[in-house]
Scaffold this active site. Structure first.
Site, PDB file in Angstrom:
ATOM      1  N   THR A  66       0.805  -1.209   0.000  1.00 56.19           N
ATOM      2  CA  THR A  66       0.000   0.000   0.000  1.00 56.19           C
ATOM      3  C   THR A  66       0.844   1.267   0.000  1.00 56.19           C
ATOM      4  O   THR A  66       2.025   1.246   0.354  1.00 56.19           O
ATOM      5  CB  THR A  66      -0.942   0.031   1.221  1.00 56.19           C
ATOM      6  OG1 THR A  66      -0.141   0.157   2.406  1.00 56.19           O
ATOM      7  CG2 THR A  66      -1.794  -1.210   1.303  1.00 56.19           C
ATOM      8  N   CYS A  67       0.201   2.375  -0.339  1.00 53.40           N
ATOM      9  CA  CYS A  67       0.883   3.669  -0.349  1.00 53.40           C
ATOM     10  C   CYS A  67       0.761   4.300   1.038  1.00 53.40           C
ATOM     11  O   CYS A  67       0.182   5.377   1.210  1.00 53.40           O
ATOM     12  CB  CYS A  67       0.263   4.562  -1.414  1.00 53.40           C
ATOM     13  SG  CYS A  67       1.221   6.041  -1.745  1.00 53.40           S
ATOM     14  N   ASP A  68       1.285   3.592   2.024  1.00 57.76           N
ATOM     15  CA  ASP A  68       1.187   4.026   3.419  1.00 57.76           C
ATOM     16  C   ASP A  68       2.429   3.543   4.150  1.00 57.76           C
ATOM     17  O   ASP A  68       2.762   2.354   4.110  1.00 57.76           O
ATOM     18  CB  ASP A  68      -0.069   3.445   4.065  1.00 57.76           C
ATOM     19  CG  ASP A  68      -0.402   4.091   5.390  1.00 57.76           C
ATOM     20  OD1 ASP A  68       0.511   4.220   6.225  1.00 57.76           O
ATOM     21  OD2 ASP A  68      -1.572   4.454   5.614  1.00 57.76           O
TER      22      ASP A  68
END
Length: 385
Positions: A331-333
């Site tokens: 994820t972009c986290d």
């Protein structure tokens, strides 16, 4: 997600390497070995000195439930109306213990209508709810108590459990109202220290003495560990023997019937997760197509799965694991990182597959699908190697 109820049996693969060679999966795959699950169930049934009930919350997949029943499991720990109804459909003759000690009045009514006879409680307010809605005839209520006992990966006592003094008062009230009086506790998840059960059982005898009540049953909870660390397999037999020996010693002729409710200890080692390497950033950190928002949601709390192997796209071992590396999910986290570092081969490459063994508990049920990731299929294998 898991296999749907009523879905026809799919192909049974020989092992995860065959799946990798044949399918080259781009999304994570949860692989299930029914023989491993049934073997672990038989180990509990033969070794634990009492009734074994499976904690459904750890993995409620229909295939898991059916295989446990086939192996001889006759009881289930259910924590919600959904789980009550699930076991009612898949194992209609099995015992269902509703041991989530806090419930809404609507949930209590649902359970009463479903025929639930075994309950737990850890407060006066919740006990009053049960007295108002649950008929006493043939119904068991087990006060749940807690102790400051170390040895588990995390402690359920921070959320559930009465003090021993309150548990004694609740037990006395349960008996006075005509319900079947019993006791229950939970030493905490992934509890590798058998002494935790010993201290809890000793305290259970003290609670019974304080209340002046002989409990019919003593549920020693879950907490039984799965195999998470390479080369250090838990000694379940030692835990079983200590539980039986301690109960006989401290209760004597008034020893209650024992019950346990393993979740992780039964199902975790029957599954592995096949993940794929999306990138090796500048030869250092590794990005996988699964992470803490997916089927590895609990790892930041309980710690990494150390039983890891890396295969090439041809299904061959990449080599010996080397120095630890930072591992990120897809994820972009930035939170999506496995805790600490994981030992992986130095020559690990994009497109390789990283298999995490012992991943059957709290994996499918905590998958969030955040950021559009988390697609997870489930396949069946005969063995893991």
């Amino acid at each position: 997600m898991g296999l749907d109820e009523g879905q026809p049996a799919a192909t049974v693969w020989d092992n995860p390497a065959e799946i990798i060679r044949s399918l080259q999966p781009e999304h994570p795959v949860l692989v299930f070995a029914p023989d491993v699950l049934e073997q672990r169930a038989r180990e509990f049934i033969a070794g634990f000195p009492g009734l074994v009930t499976y904690a459904v919350k750890s993995n409620p997949d229909a295939a898991v439930i059916r295989n446990l029943v086939a192996a001889g499991i006759t009881g289930f720990d259910v924590a919600s109306p959904f789980e009550i109804d699930l076991i009612g459909r898949l194992a209609p003759h099995a015992a269902r213990h509703y041991h989530n000690p806090v419930r809404s009045r609507a949930e209590i009514a649902h359970a009463v209508a479903a025929g639930i006879k075994a309950w737990s409680v850890d407060s006066r307010s919740e006990l009053d709810k049960l007295f108002q809605q649950v008929p006493p005839e043939g119904c068991e209520i087990s006060p749940r108590f807690k102790l400051p006992v170390p040895g588990a990966a995390y402690d359920f006592g921070s959320k559930f459990g009465a003090t021993p003094e309150l548990a004694a008062e609740l037990l006395r009230e349960v008996a006075a109202r005509g319900y079947v009086p019993s006791l229950t506790f939970h030493p905490g998840t992934q509890c590798t220290d058998p002494a935790a059960w010993e201290q809890y059982i000793r305290t259970a005898a003290e609670i019974a003495a304080m209340a002046g009540v002989t409990p019919r049953r003593l549920n020693v909870g879950g907490g039984f560990p799965s195999w998470r660390v390479h080369g250090v397999e838990p000694d379940l037999r030692a835990i079983f023997e200590l539980i039986g020996r301690t109960t006989a010693r401290v209760f004597g002729h008034d020893a209650p019937v024992l019950v346990c409710e393993p979740g992780r200890g039964l199902c975790a080692d029957a599954f592995a997760i096949i993940t794929r390497v999306k990138a090796v950033r500048d030869g250092q950190s590794v990005f996988l197509n699964d992470g803490v928002y997916g089927s590895m949601n609990e790892l930041p709390v309980i710690g990494n799965l150390d039983r890891v192997e890396v295969l090439t796209p041809q299904g061959e071992p990449r080599g010996e694991n080397g120095p630890g590396r930072v591992v990120f999910g897809p994820t972009c986290d930035s939170v999506d990182r496995l805790p600490g570092e994981i030992s992986l081969p130095e020559n690990i490459a994009e497109g390789d597959y990283v298999i995490f063994h012992g991943a059957g508990a709290y994996s499918t049920v905590t998958n969030t699908r955040f950021n559009g990731f988390g697609e997870l299929s489930q396949l069946t294998v005969r063995r893991f190697h």
